[in-house]
Design a protein around this motif. Structure first.
Motif, mmCIF file in Angstrom:
data_model
loop_
_atom_site.group_PDB
_atom_site.id
_atom_site.type_symbol
_atom_site.label_atom_id
_atom_site.label_comp_id
_atom_site.label_asym_id
_atom_site.label_seq_id
_atom_site.Cartn_x
_atom_site.Cartn_y
_atom_site.Cartn_z
ATOM 1 N N SER A 112 7.595 80.842 -74.496
ATOM 2 C CA SER A 112 7.216 79.489 -73.580
ATOM 3 C C SER A 112 6.379 78.424 -74.179
ATOM 4 O O SER A 112 5.660 78.342 -75.405
ATOM 5 C CB SER A 112 6.551 79.774 -72.440
ATOM 6 O OG SER A 112 7.207 79.044 -71.115
ATOM 7 N N SER A 113 5.813 77.845 -73.345
ATOM 8 C CA SER A 113 5.365 75.998 -74.408
ATOM 9 C C SER A 113 3.616 76.206 -72.991
ATOM 10 O O SER A 113 3.541 76.880 -71.356
ATOM 11 C CB SER A 113 5.953 75.011 -73.735
ATOM 12 O OG SER A 113 4.924 73.474 -73.598
ATOM 13 N N TYR A 139 4.242 74.487 -69.106
ATOM 14 C CA TYR A 139 3.597 75.460 -67.440
ATOM 15 C C TYR A 139 3.043 76.345 -67.215
ATOM 16 O O TYR A 139 2.643 77.117 -66.290
ATOM 17 C CB TYR A 139 5.194 75.672 -68.032
ATOM 18 C CG TYR A 139 6.831 75.429 -68.435
ATOM 19 C CD1 TYR A 139 7.019 74.880 -67.757
ATOM 20 C CD2 TYR A 139 7.234 75.678 -69.499
ATOM 21 C CE1 TYR A 139 8.484 74.190 -67.859
ATOM 22 C CE2 TYR A 139 8.529 75.007 -70.368
ATOM 23 C CZ TYR A 139 8.732 73.764 -69.741
ATOM 24 O OH TYR A 139 9.713 72.937 -69.919
ATOM 25 N N VAL A 195 14.525 74.485 -71.058
ATOM 26 C CA VAL A 195 13.443 72.760 -70.915
ATOM 27 C C VAL A 195 13.679 72.289 -69.776
ATOM 28 O O VAL A 195 13.359 71.794 -68.830
ATOM 29 C CB VAL A 195 12.782 72.584 -72.469
ATOM 30 C CG1 VAL A 195 12.110 71.155 -71.768
ATOM 31 C CG2 VAL A 195 12.057 73.623 -72.457
ATOM 32 N N ASP A 247 15.433 76.219 -76.521
ATOM 33 C CA ASP A 247 14.519 75.760 -75.870
ATOM 34 C C ASP A 247 15.266 74.641 -75.138
ATOM 35 O O ASP A 247 14.463 74.551 -73.584
ATOM 36 C CB ASP A 247 13.592 75.461 -76.803
ATOM 37 C CG ASP A 247 13.844 74.726 -77.999
ATOM 38 O OD1 ASP A 247 14.948 73.417 -78.131
ATOM 39 O OD2 ASP A 247 13.516 75.108 -79.196
ATOM 40 N N ARG A 248 16.260 74.165 -75.618
ATOM 41 C CA ARG A 248 16.380 72.765 -74.962
ATOM 42 C C ARG A 248 17.440 73.248 -73.831
ATOM 43 O O ARG A 248 17.623 72.642 -73.069
ATOM 44 C CB ARG A 248 17.371 72.207 -75.457
ATOM 45 C CG ARG A 248 18.229 72.429 -76.534
ATOM 46 C CD ARG A 248 19.042 72.145 -77.788
ATOM 47 N NE ARG A 248 19.539 71.598 -78.810
ATOM 48 C CZ ARG A 248 19.861 72.919 -79.648
ATOM 49 N NH1 ARG A 248 18.365 72.271 -80.326
ATOM 50 N NH2 ARG A 248 20.925 73.553 -80.430
ATOM 51 N N SER A 291 9.062 70.225 -74.531
ATOM 52 C CA SER A 291 8.393 69.656 -72.595
ATOM 53 C C SER A 291 9.413 68.735 -72.100
ATOM 54 O O SER A 291 10.007 68.543 -73.469
ATOM 55 C CB SER A 291 7.540 69.313 -72.632
ATOM 56 O OG SER A 291 7.423 67.024 -72.556
ATOM 57 N N PRO A 292 9.650 68.778 -71.310
ATOM 58 C CA PRO A 292 11.060 67.626 -70.940
ATOM 59 C C PRO A 292 10.599 66.250 -70.727
ATOM 60 O O PRO A 292 11.336 65.266 -70.115
ATOM 61 C CB PRO A 292 11.255 68.272 -69.424
ATOM 62 C CG PRO A 292 9.938 68.813 -68.913
ATOM 63 C CD PRO A 292 9.230 69.177 -69.957
ATOM 64 N N ALA A 309 13.527 67.959 -77.004
ATOM 65 C CA ALA A 309 12.312 68.913 -76.025
ATOM 66 C C ALA A 309 11.225 69.153 -76.810
ATOM 67 O O ALA A 309 10.560 69.580 -76.295
ATOM 68 C CB ALA A 309 13.197 70.170 -76.088
#
Length: 554
Positions: free
Chosen positions: A198-199, A202, A175, A171-172, A141-142, A123
Motif C-alpha cells: 500500500s501507500s 492510507y 487507488v 495500483d490504479r 495516491s488519487p 496514480a
C-alpha cells in the motif's frame, strides 16, 4: 371509580395519540427504501471484459457466478463507455466518479503533463512512501483525480464511519476506486517478492492481517502449471490453441496449454508472471475475502464498500487475444471466483444484506491479424512512416519540429509559446496539423482542441472524444484510426479507441434493493455511481454527469 376512570381517560387518549405519532414519525424517517439499503456494497471491475464474454461463454458458466448475477439481478445489455481513450485508469475513475475524463481529469493511464512538461502516471505520487515494500511501487495516491467518488460520498455521508477498502493487482485499479478518503487500498507487487502493498497516503504500516496473508504461503501456492479447467476440446467458443495470433511465455515455442515455464513453476522469484495467469484473479479473491473477515465489512448498520478489480483478464487478453482459449479458460475460472465470493458474502454478511455490481474498465479488439486473415478489414499503423512524414511536414511548414511537445493517447500536444512567437493563431495551426494527419492512410477522423472547446457534441465519435477531452490536460489535435486498425504488436489484443469493441461492456447489479430484470436501453459508465448514490441515500459524487438507471430503480 367511574370518576377516576373519567379522569384517566384524557391521559389514555394522549398515550394512544403519542404512540400513533411515534409510529408515523418512525415510518417517515425509515422509508421503505432504507430497509433495502445494503450493509455492504461490493464493486467488481473486470479488466478488459467485453460484453460478449458474458454471452459467448454462457453455456460453460456454473449457476453461482455470472449466471447468478445475471439471472437473479439486473442486466444492462447495452452498456457503454461514452468517452475515449478507453483504458484502465480512466475506466476505473469513471465508474466510481460518475463522470468522464473531461471532468475527473484522469485522461489516460499515462499522459503528457503540460505543467510538468513530462509524462505523468495516473496514480503516482512522490509525496508519499511505499508501505510493505522497499521499492517505489507503493508511492501512489488519487491526487490527480479531480472529483469525488461514490466511495468518498459514502464515507462523507456516514461521518467516516463506513469503511472503504479497495483491492486490485494493479495500483490504479485500487487507488482510483478507493477515492480520496478510503480506509485502505492494496495492490500486488510482483517481481521477486509477491506480496500485497500500500501507500503511506492510507497508513503508516500494513495491518497485521495483511502481513499474515503475505506470510501465509498462499501466493507461492499459485506458482504452478496453468492447465485448462475443462477438457480443451470443449472450448468451441474460441480459436485453435496453436495459432499465430498469440504471444509466448518466456521459454515456450508455441502458445499452447499447458503453460508450465520455469519461472511459472519457481516459487522463489518472478511473481509478476502470476498476473498473466488466471491465478492472479484467485489471489485477488483470496485477499478480498481476507479483507471482508479482518475488517468486519458489512457487520453493522453502517454501510461499507469493498472495491475489487480483477486485473489478470487484461494481462491475458493483451498477451493472447480475444479469440484465444486462454481468455476462455480465464473467464471460466473467474466464474468460479465469483461463486466463491458470493458464497462468502452470503455467509459473512447475509443473503439479501449486500449488493454487488459488476462491470469493466474497457473492452478489447479482436487481433487485427486474425481479422485480416478472415477477410475482415483490419490492420496496424506504420508508426515509423507516420513519424517520418509528420516530422517532414513540421519542418517544411513551420521550419522547426520544436512546435511539437508530445504525441500520446492519440493526441498531439503543441508548444503554444512557439506558435505565439511564430505569430500564428493556435486554432489555425491545430487545423493545419489536423488536415495533415487526416491525409495519412490509417487515420479515419481528426478533430482539433478548438473544436472540442467551441462545440457541444451529442452523438457519434466526436461526442465520445469530447467526453474524454479535458480543457487543461488534453491535447491540441485528436485522431481516430480506421476501425480495427491499431498501434500494437501482431499478437494479442488491445484497446483505447472510441470504437464499439472498446466501449461495449457488461453491467450487472445484484442483491439488496435490486429487482430481477434487464434492459436493452443504452446505459453509460457514468450512470453507475449516481445509481449507487440513489440506492445508498448519499449525495452524488461532486462531478457527476451520469444519470441514475431508472429502469432498474422503478
Amino acid at each position: 371509580m367511574k370518576k377516576i376512570t373519567f379522569l384517566l381517560l384524557p391521559f389514555f387518549l394522549l398515550g394512544i395519540l403519542t404512540v400513533d405519532a411515534q409510529r408515523k414519525n418512525r415510518k417517515n424517517h425509515d422509508p421503505k427504501e432504507s430497509q433495502n439499503r445494503p450493509k455492504l456494497v461490493v464493486g467488481i471491475v473486470v479488466d478488459q471484459m467485453r460484453y460478449d464474454y458474458l454471452t459467448r461463454f454462457w453455456n460453460h458458466y456454473g449457476e453461482g457466478g455470472f449466471k447468478r448475477l445475471a439471472n437473479q439481478g439486473f442486466n444492462c445489455k447495452n452498456h457503454h463507455f461514452n468517452y475515449a481513450p478507453t483504458s484502465t485508469g480512466p475506466g476505473h475513475a469513471s465508474v466510481y466518479t460518475g463522470t468522464t475524463p473531461a471532468t475527473h481529469g484522469i485522461i489516460g493511464n499515462h499522459w503528457y503533463g503540460k505543467t510538468e512538461d513530462k509524462m505523468v502516471y495516473c496514480a503516482s505520487d512522490d509525496a508519499f512512501e511505499s508501505v510493505g515494500t522497499t521499492t517505489d511501487d507503493g508511492k501512489m495516491s488519487p491526487h490527480r483525480m479531480l472529483t469525488t467518488t461514490i466511495t468518498d460520498q459514502l464515507r462523507l455521508h456516514t461521518q467516516m464511519r463506513g469503511k472503504v477498502i479497495a483491492v486490485a493487482l494493479k495500483d490504479r485499479g485500487a487507488v482510483l476506486p478507493g477515492g480520496h478518503t478510503a480506509n485502505a487500498a492494496y495492490w500486488f507487487e510482483g517481481g521477486d517478492t509477491g506480496q500485497w502493498i500500500s501507500s503511506s497516503y492510507y497508513m503508516d504500516a500494513l495491518p497485521e492481517w495483511v502481513n499474515n496473508f503475505n506470510a501465509s504461503g498462499k501466493i507461492k501456492s499459485y506458482k504452478k502449471a496453468w492447465t485448462t479447467l475443462k477438457n480443451i476440446s470443449s472450448y468451441l467458443e474460441s480459436g485453435p490453441d496453436n495459432n499465430a495470433y498469440e504471444g509466448l511465455f518466456e521459454t515456450e515455442i508455441a502458445p499452447t496449454f499447458p503453460h508450465s515455464t520455469p519461472n511459472l513453476l519457481n516459487k522463489e522469484k518472478d511473481f509478476e508472471i502470476l498476473k498473466y495467469t488466471p491465478y492472479g484473479n484467485s489471489i485477488t479473491t483470496d485477499f478480498a475475502l481476507a479483507a471482508i473477515e479482518a475488517e468486519q465489512l458489512g457487520k453493522d448498520g453502517i454501510a461499507d464498500f469493498l472495491a475489487i478489480s480483477f486485473s489478470s483478464t487484461d494481462y491475458i487478453g493483451h498477451k493472447y487475444g480475444v479469440n484465444s482459449k486462454e481468455v476462455q479458460d480465464t473467464y471460466l475460472r473467474l466464474d468460479l471466483e465469483l461463486d466463491r465470493l458470493l458464497n462468502t458474502l452470503d455467509a459473512q454478511v447475509g443473503a439479501g444484506q449486500y449488493m454487488v455490481f459488476l462491470t469493466a474498465d474497457h473492452g478489447a479488439i479482436n487481433v487485427p491479424a486474425y481479422l485480416k486473415d478472415e477477410k475482415v478489414p483490419a490492420g496496424y499503423l506504420d508508426n515509423e512512416k507516420m513519424k517520418e512524414d509528420f516530422t517532414n511536414f513540421l519542418k517544411y511548414r513551420y521550419g522547426t519540429t520544436d512546435i511539437l511537445k508530445n504525441v500520446s493517447n492519440n493526441q498531439i500536444f503543441l508548444d503554444h509559446k512557439i506558435i505565439k512567437n511564430l505569430d500564428m493563431g493556435l486554432d489555425d495551426v491545430q487545423e493545419e496539423i489536423a488536415a495533415e494527419i487526416l491525409s495519412y492512410d490509417m487515420i479515419d477522423k481528426v478533430y482539433t482542441g478548438y473544436q472540442m472547446w467551441q462545440n457541444e457534441y451529442t452523438s457519434g465519435i466526436p461526442y465520445i472524444l469530447q467526453n474524454g477531452w479535458h480543457q487543461k490536460r488534453s491535447g491540441d489535435v485528436l485522431y481516430v484510426t480506421k476501425p480495427a486498425h491499431i498501434s500494437y504488436p501482431r499478437t494479442g489484443s488491445s484497446h483505447g479507441t472510441p470504437m464499439i469493441y472498446d466501449t461495449h461492456v457488461p453491467l450487472l447489479f445484484y442483491g439488496a434493493g435490486i429487482k430481477k430484470g434487464s434492459t436493452a436501453h443504452r446505459t453509460e459508465i457514468p450512470d453507475i455511481a449516481p445509481t449507487l448514490a440513489v440506492m445508498l441515500g448519499t449525495a452524488f459524487p461532486n462531478g457527476t454527469t451520469g444519470k441514475p438507471i431508472v429502469k432498474m430503480l422503478e
